[in-house]
Motif scaffolding. Structure first.
Motif, short mmCIF file in Angstrom:
data_model
loop_
_atom_site.label_atom_id
_atom_site.label_comp_id
_atom_site.label_asym_id
_atom_site.label_seq_id
_atom_site.Cartn_x
_atom_site.Cartn_y
_atom_site.Cartn_z
N ALA A 83 -75.55 -67.16 -19.21
CA ALA A 83 -76.46 -66.01 -19.34
C ALA A 83 -77.63 -66.36 -20.26
CB ALA A 83 -75.69 -64.80 -19.88
N ASP A 84 -77.33 -67.04 -21.36
CA ASP A 84 -78.39 -67.42 -22.29
C ASP A 84 -79.39 -68.35 -21.62
OD1 ASP A 84 -79.36 -67.43 -25.14
OD2 ASP A 84 -79.07 -69.58 -24.86
N ALA A 85 -78.90 -69.26 -20.79
CA ALA A 85 -79.79 -70.18 -20.06
C ALA A 85 -80.64 -69.45 -19.03
CB ALA A 85 -78.97 -71.28 -19.39
N SER A 86 -80.25 -68.22 -18.68
CA SER A 86 -81.03 -67.41 -17.73
C SER A 86 -81.86 -66.35 -18.44
CB SER A 86 -80.08 -66.74 -16.73
OG SER A 86 -79.36 -67.70 -16.00
N ARG A 87 -81.88 -66.42 -19.79
CA ARG A 87 -82.62 -65.44 -20.59
C ARG A 87 -82.04 -64.04 -20.45
NH1 ARG A 87 -85.30 -68.60 -17.68
NH2 ARG A 87 -85.71 -67.00 -16.10
N LEU A 88 -80.71 -63.97 -20.25
CA LEU A 88 -80.00 -62.71 -20.14
C LEU A 88 -78.91 -62.64 -21.18
CD1 LEU A 88 -79.65 -62.48 -16.24
CD2 LEU A 88 -81.22 -61.16 -17.68
N ASP A 89 -78.33 -61.45 -21.34
CA ASP A 89 -77.25 -61.24 -22.29
C ASP A 89 -75.97 -61.03 -21.50
OD1 ASP A 89 -75.39 -60.33 -24.19
OD2 ASP A 89 -76.95 -59.32 -25.36
N SER A 90 -74.96 -61.83 -21.77
CA SER A 90 -73.73 -61.73 -20.99
C SER A 90 -73.00 -60.41 -21.21
CB SER A 90 -72.79 -62.89 -21.35
OG SER A 90 -72.41 -62.81 -22.72
N ALA A 91 -73.33 -59.70 -22.29
CA ALA A 91 -72.59 -58.48 -22.63
C ALA A 91 -73.32 -57.20 -22.30
CB ALA A 91 -72.23 -58.50 -24.12
N GLN A 92 -74.55 -57.29 -21.80
CA GLN A 92 -75.28 -56.07 -21.47
C GLN A 92 -76.30 -56.31 -20.38
OE1 GLN A 92 -77.12 -54.81 -25.11
NE2 GLN A 92 -78.69 -56.39 -25.07
N MET A 93 -76.74 -55.23 -19.76
CA MET A 93 -77.69 -55.31 -18.66
C MET A 93 -79.11 -55.44 -19.19
SD MET A 93 -76.05 -52.27 -16.29
CE MET A 93 -77.08 -52.57 -14.85
N SER A 94 -79.94 -56.11 -18.42
CA SER A 94 -81.35 -56.19 -18.77
C SER A 94 -82.07 -54.91 -18.34
CB SER A 94 -81.99 -57.40 -18.09
OG SER A 94 -82.02 -57.22 -16.68
N THR A 95 -83.32 -54.78 -18.76
CA THR A 95 -84.11 -53.61 -18.37
C THR A 95 -84.26 -53.53 -16.86
OG1 THR A 95 -85.33 -53.76 -20.45
CG2 THR A 95 -86.32 -52.46 -18.68
N LEU A 96 -84.50 -54.67 -16.22
CA LEU A 96 -84.62 -54.70 -14.76
C LEU A 96 -83.31 -54.28 -14.09
CD1 LEU A 96 -86.11 -55.52 -12.13
CD2 LEU A 96 -85.25 -57.85 -12.51
N GLU A 97 -82.21 -54.78 -14.58
CA GLU A 97 -80.91 -54.45 -13.99
C GLU A 97 -80.58 -52.97 -14.16
OE1 GLU A 97 -78.67 -58.79 -14.56
OE2 GLU A 97 -78.70 -57.33 -16.20
N LYS A 98 -80.92 -52.42 -15.30
CA LYS A 98 -80.67 -50.98 -15.51
C LYS A 98 -81.49 -50.13 -14.54
CE LYS A 98 -79.52 -51.38 -20.42
NZ LYS A 98 -79.93 -51.07 -21.81
N ALA A 99 -82.72 -50.60 -14.28
CA ALA A 99 -83.57 -49.84 -13.36
C ALA A 99 -83.04 -49.91 -11.93
CB ALA A 99 -85.00 -50.38 -13.41
N ARG A 100 -82.47 -51.04 -11.53
CA ARG A 100 -81.98 -51.20 -10.16
C ARG A 100 -80.55 -50.69 -9.98
NH1 ARG A 100 -85.69 -54.74 -7.81
NH2 ARG A 100 -87.65 -54.20 -8.86
N PHE A 101 -79.79 -50.65 -11.08
CA PHE A 101 -78.39 -50.20 -11.00
C PHE A 101 -78.15 -49.15 -12.10
CE2 PHE A 101 -78.56 -54.47 -9.32
CZ PHE A 101 -77.80 -54.42 -8.16
N PRO A 102 -78.78 -47.99 -11.99
CA PRO A 102 -78.68 -46.99 -13.06
C PRO A 102 -77.27 -46.46 -13.25
CG PRO A 102 -79.78 -46.08 -11.12
CD PRO A 102 -79.66 -47.54 -10.89
N GLN A 103 -76.49 -46.37 -12.18
CA GLN A 103 -75.12 -45.84 -12.32
C GLN A 103 -74.24 -46.80 -13.12
OE1 GLN A 103 -73.82 -45.03 -8.31
NE2 GLN A 103 -74.89 -43.05 -8.23
N CYS A 104 -74.46 -48.09 -12.93
CA CYS A 104 -73.68 -49.07 -13.69
C CYS A 104 -74.05 -49.05 -15.17
CB CYS A 104 -73.91 -50.48 -13.14
SG CYS A 104 -73.30 -50.71 -11.45
N ALA A 105 -75.25 -48.66 -15.46
CA ALA A 105 -75.70 -48.66 -16.85
C ALA A 105 -75.06 -47.57 -17.67
CB ALA A 105 -77.23 -48.53 -16.91
N VAL A 106 -74.62 -46.46 -17.03
CA VAL A 106 -74.08 -45.31 -17.77
C VAL A 106 -72.57 -45.19 -17.65
CG1 VAL A 106 -76.24 -44.05 -17.57
CG2 VAL A 106 -74.51 -43.77 -15.80
N ASP A 107 -71.96 -45.89 -16.70
CA ASP A 107 -70.51 -45.81 -16.49
C ASP A 107 -69.87 -47.08 -17.03
OD1 ASP A 107 -67.89 -45.91 -15.50
OD2 ASP A 107 -68.43 -44.69 -13.75
N PRO A 108 -69.05 -46.99 -18.10
CA PRO A 108 -68.45 -48.20 -18.69
C PRO A 108 -67.65 -49.03 -17.70
CG PRO A 108 -68.15 -46.32 -20.13
CD PRO A 108 -68.69 -45.78 -18.85
#
Length: 802
Positions: A80-105
């Motif tokens: 994840a770090d090599a992809s400029r992402l965080d393995s433990a949380q969603m990026s801003t882009l991912e939250k925008a495309r998958f809003p339900q996943c962002a709010v449901d643990p």
């Protein structure tokens, strides 16, 4: 489409990363311990990938490959770090495309598991395409295949997987060969951003034509080659090996050799005198403190006299404030010294006066007969020391000796000529009365001497105390704020900052000049042994690139776009042609855009035009000196020249490429004002000044003339008009986003897109920023003109009708 062969890289050599430490290229301070750790983690991921992958296998072996792979426990974090992402949380882009996943643990955990697994598989084998079928097979315990497909599609579209120089999966290629192109795209410019964009679009099934005005690819990435001699005339340094630099991935995929730049950078005066390391360190600490002061000023002062405050002006104010404080301290110190000197002068006069008084009393004591004197200074072994006070005056109590009168006969009396009895008369010097009087006077004189001696002791002690105080104050005398030698070192650090920003500090926005600092890649800084141009050459393989084709007009509408180009034929005539496409991606450098706004029809939006004109585009020039053999200290990859005045960026840094390439080559930098001045000077003048500097630094060793020299003039280059962008006065980080925005006409789909380092807010002025901007522009095209975008546009009229 996008396939690479072994022969494509054979000329670039092979090998992995070399060891090294962080390079001091700029004076922006980093947490070195954290940077080193992240660099080691990135390198461990690199080595894991190489150990698992081994050499690149032929396509025929892909389907038969199904060996289980060992995955380290921390591979999810590293991937994840090599992809400029965080393995433990969603990026801003991912939250925008998958809003339900962002709010449901629960859904968030499942999303992260799928995404991290895909990233792991890609970085364990980044040489081969990761097809969706393989991902579904490996995640067969998850029933929601739609979610897996959507996550995989997002990662592919935005270049987190299946990016760069990888081998296409034969099954995917077979399917694509039986499908029509998704559309036709014209990319203007074959620099790193244009090549990255074209390559990514091609992998998705677009037909891409790349137009390049030069006779080569690479743009501002240009390497001089003469036999085995290699020298980068443009981009030169891979800035940061760790936490997601895509150049690290590309170098691994292309088997390019990287050289780790050593951190040490000795500094010299123009005369050749080596500046002590402790002086350099002290000045650098002061430089960092001044920069920190400018940051505090940026938080409180936005403008001065109605004008935006530049970094240069703020630095000058900070410097004057510190000079004023030091001057105030020096004035207070001088006042204290004057006060103590006056006090000491008075004490000296008092001491001399008391010495004279004591000496007079001692001289008076000499008049008394010895038998009447108390024990005195005449018997003191230190009596000749004028500063010594005999302790007998302080410690001896005088006890007069009383003589008993002798019994005398009458004959004795008669024998005396004065007729007086011995000791019984009141007259005569030897009478008891006379002796008692003399002893009393001696005792009184001794007591006075004692008092004066004590006073002299006190005066001498007080004088000694004040002298000690004056000595301590003198030893702690504050130095001038900055000596000339130290100021020249400060100028070097300022020139290094001009190098980092490609301009003088008075043109930089105080508040936003370093807006990208938080995204800066950590770890080692590297150079490519084959030269940086090996990277765009590798990226250009398999693409339809038409060199020598200059875009004269770019027209775009609601449905299509076109580019009118001119090409110089061998007979000297111009060949004018027009290519119609579904969209155009412009990767023209910002310097070229500033003077080419008229080629766009219709004109670009006013906000974009205003930003193009206000955004800064700077300059850095180089002087390449090739020798038959080295004469310099090759223990250092960089050494600096400190200028006390004048253009401080003139030949302020020399790069030693002997350790990297094995050939004796020095590259000198002209930064800031000196870069623009060099544009108007002849090659001979610039080379002579560089050689004069080298001879001063190398004296008394002889310095031979170079066998080959190259002088760059990127400002005069009609296809560059400079080196890289910076945040100018009146601009901020939002300007990069404005420059990256695509343009549409009459509410239609976007038909004109933009890429280049000047459109990458997080990583501007870098090769990796150019690459990522090209991928980002390609992702916009894919999402707009790809199947999903077309379907969405087809549904919009129905939605509006309802």
């Amino acid at each position: 489409l996008g396939a690479m062969s072994e022969e494509d890289y054979s000329s670039e050599g092979s090998g992995g990363l070399s060891d090294g430490s962080d390079s001091m290229l700029t004076t922006r301070q980093r947490a070195r311990k954290r940077a080193k750790q992240e660099s080691l983690e990135a390198k461990s991921l690199y080595e894991v990938g190489m150990a698992v992958d081994g050499p690149v296998k032929p396509d025929s072996a892909l389907e038969a490959e199904a060996q289980p792979q060992y995955i380290p426990s921390n591979i999810a974090d590293l991937a994840a770090d090599a992809s400029r992402l965080d393995s433990a949380q969603m990026s801003t882009l991912e939250k925008a495309r998958f809003p339900q996943c962002a709010v449901d643990p629960t859904k968030l955990a499942q999303f992260l598991r799928i995404r991290n697994h895909i990233l792991q598989q890609w970085y364990l084998d980044c040489h081969h395409e990761l097809p969706l079928t393989s991902v579904l097979e490996q995640l067969n315990d998850i029933d929601d295949t739609t979610l897996i497909t959507r996550i995989y599609s997002l990662l592919c579209t935005h270049g987190y997987v299946n990016i760069g120089l990888y081998r296409r999966d034969p099954r995917v290629l077979y399917e694509m060969s039986h499908m029509p192109p998704l559309g036709k795209i014209v990319v203007i410019g074959a620099g790193v951003s244009g090549l990255a964009c074209a390559r990514h679009l091609t992998s998705f099934g677009f037909e891409v034509v790349v137009l390049e005005a030069r006779d080569r690819v690479g743009g501002r990435v240009h390497t001089y080659r003469d036999g085995h001699t290699v020298a980068d005339l443009g981009a030169m340094v891979v800035t940061g090996l760790g936490n997601g630099n895509p150049v690290t991935l590309l170098a691994k995929q292309a088997n390019l050799k990287l050289y780790s730049i050593r951190e040490s950078c000795p500094l010299y005066e123009p005369s050749g005198q080596l500046i002590p390391k402790d002086v350099d360190d002290e000045v650098q600490r002061e430089f960092n403190a001044l920069l920190e002061t400018t940051k505090q000023m940026a938080d409180t002062i936005d403008a001065r006299d109605g004008e935006p405050l530049s970094l240069g002006r703020a630095f000058e104010l900070a410097l004057k404030c510190r000079e004023h404080r030091v001057t105030a301290v020096r004035i207070d110190h001088m006042r204290d010294m004057a006060r103590i000197s006056r006090q000491l002068h008075g004490l000296v006069e008092e001491t001399v006066s008391r010495q004279q008084a004591l000496a007079a009393l001692i001289e008076e004591e000499r008049k008394f007969p010895p038998e009447t004197r108390p024990r005195s200074v005449f018997n003191c072994p230190n009596r000749h020391n004028k500063y010594h006070v005999c302790s007998e005056y302080c410690q001896t109590k005088y006890e007069p000796e009383v003589e008993e009168p002798a019994e005398e006969s009458d004959g004795d009396v008669l024998d005396r000529p004065d007729g007086q009895a011995n000791g019984n008369g009141n007259g005569g010097r030897g009478s008891p009365t006379q002796r008692w009087a003399e002893q009393a006077d001696g005792l009184l004189n001794a007591q006075m001497i004692k008092v004066k001696a004590i006073e002299l002791q006190e005066a001498i002690a007080k004088q000694a105390s004040v002298e000690d105080e004056r000595m301590k104050l003198s030893l702690n005398s504050p130095s001038p704020y900055m000596l000339p030698s130290a100021r020249s070192v400060l100028n070097w650090h300022l020139a290094n900052l001009e190098f980092a920003n490609a301009t003088t500090l008075d043109k930089l926005s105080l508040k936003h000049w370093d807006q990208d600092d938080e995204y800066e890649f950590t770890g080692e800084h590297m150079t490519l042994k084959q030269g940086y141009a090996a990277l765009p050459r590798a990226l250009s393989q398999g693409l339809d690139i038409r060199c020598g084709s200059r875009a004269m007009k770019v027209q775009y509408g609601s449905d299509t776009a076109s580019v009118t180009l001119a090409r110089l034929l061998d007979d000297g005539n111009l060949d004018i042609d027009t290519i119609t496409a579904d969209a155009v991606v412009s990767t023209l450098p910002l310097g070229v855009l500033k003077e080419s706004l008229s080629i766009f029809e219709p004109p670009l939006p006013a906000a974009k035009v205003d930003t193009i004109q206000r955004m800064g585009f700077g300059l850095l020039n180089k002087v390449v000196l090739c020798f038959q053999e080295s004469f310099w200290d090759d223990r250092h990859d960089i050494f600096g020249i400190c200028r006390p005045e004048g253009p401080i960026g003139e030949l302020f840094m020399f790069w030693n490429f002997l350790p990297c390439t094995g050939h004796p080559v020095l590259i000198a930098l002209n930064a800031g004002e000196a870069a623009w001045l060099a544009e108007g000077l002849s090659d001979d003048v610039i080379v002579q000044r560089a050689m004069a500097t080298l001879r001063a630094v190398s004296a008394p060793r002889p310095v031979p003339d170079p066998v080959q020299t190259i002088v760059t003039r990127w400002g005069c280059d009609q296809f560059a008009r400079g080196s890289y962008s910076y945040v100018a006065l009146g601009c901020n980080g939002d300007a990069y986003d404005v420059l990256a925005e695509p343009v549409a006409v009459d509410g239609g789909a976007h038909r004109l897109y933009f890429a280049g380092e000047h459109t990458c807010r997080n990583y501007p002025a870098t090769v990796h920023g150019a690459f990522l901007s090209g991928v980002a522009a390609a992702a916009r095209v894919i999402e707009t003109l790809g199947p999903e975008g077309r379907q969405q546009r087809a549904e919009e009229p129905d939605t509006m009708a309802q």
